[in-house]
Design a protein around this motif. Structure first.
Motif, mmCIF file in Angstrom:
data_model
loop_
_atom_site.group_PDB
_atom_site.id
_atom_site.type_symbol
_atom_site.label_atom_id
_atom_site.label_comp_id
_atom_site.label_asym_id
_atom_site.label_seq_id
_atom_site.Cartn_x
_atom_site.Cartn_y
_atom_site.Cartn_z
ATOM 1 N N THR A 1 11.344 -33.604 10.500
ATOM 2 C CA THR A 1 11.363 -32.932 9.213
ATOM 3 C C THR A 1 12.795 -32.746 8.756
ATOM 4 O O THR A 1 13.646 -32.265 9.518
ATOM 5 C CB THR A 1 10.651 -31.579 9.298
ATOM 6 O OG1 THR A 1 9.281 -31.804 9.668
ATOM 7 C CG2 THR A 1 10.683 -30.862 7.953
ATOM 8 N N THR B 1 8.961 -35.318 5.732
ATOM 9 C CA THR B 1 8.727 -35.616 7.141
ATOM 10 C C THR B 1 8.493 -37.104 7.341
ATOM 11 O O THR B 1 7.812 -37.747 6.531
ATOM 12 C CB THR B 1 7.521 -34.823 7.664
ATOM 13 O OG1 THR B 1 7.797 -33.420 7.538
ATOM 14 C CG2 THR B 1 7.249 -35.139 9.124
ATOM 15 N N LYS C 1 6.313 -33.373 2.395
ATOM 16 C CA LYS C 1 6.687 -32.530 3.525
ATOM 17 C C LYS C 1 8.079 -32.863 4.051
ATOM 18 O O LYS C 1 8.523 -32.289 5.042
ATOM 19 C CB LYS C 1 5.669 -32.702 4.661
ATOM 20 C CG LYS C 1 4.264 -32.250 4.311
ATOM 21 C CD LYS C 1 3.327 -32.435 5.504
ATOM 22 C CE LYS C 1 1.919 -31.957 5.165
ATOM 23 N NZ LYS C 1 0.981 -32.141 6.312
#
Length: 122
Positions: A23, A78, A76
């Motif tokens: 992340t 990510t 996200k």
């Protein structure tokens, strides 16, 4: 600055599966590419896979083609590395990294995570 935090490492049996996550936070708009590298004891850090933020471009090292898949979720911030059928020789510390453009050259990555250990047992 961009901060990267990896997770998902651990012990896995050969032939199993494992998913790593990374992340990103901070000035993520300054980077176009997220990549995964790995480093085994006594060896140099080597490229594994990379993906452009758009998701339209991916790049793999030959030794993981057909076994590992890189993907991302921009909502996200990510990036993931799905490791299928890992082998004992895949044992290493896996690092997430960010760069301005897609490349397998470790020198072109500006930001790095702290790494996550992956151990594949036979």
């Amino acid at each position: 600055q961009v901060q990267l935090v990896e997770s998902g490492g651990g012990l896995v049996q050969a032939g199993g599966s494992l998913r790593l996550s990374c992340t990103a936070s901070g000035r993520t708009f300054s980077t176009d590419t997220m990549g995964w590298f790995r480093q085994a004891p006594g060896k140099e850090r080597e490229f594994v896979a990379a993906i452009r933020r758009s998701g339209l471009g991916t790049y793999y090292a030959n030794f993981v083609k057909g076994r590992f898949t890189i993907s991302n979720d921009n909502a996200k911030n990510t990036v993931y590395l799905q490791m299928n059928s890992p082998k004992p020789e895949d044992t290493a510390v896996y690092y997430c990294a960010a760069a301005r453009f897609i490349s397998s050259d470790v020198r072109l990555y500006d930001y790095w995570g702290q790494g996550t250990q992956v151990t594949v047992s036979s």
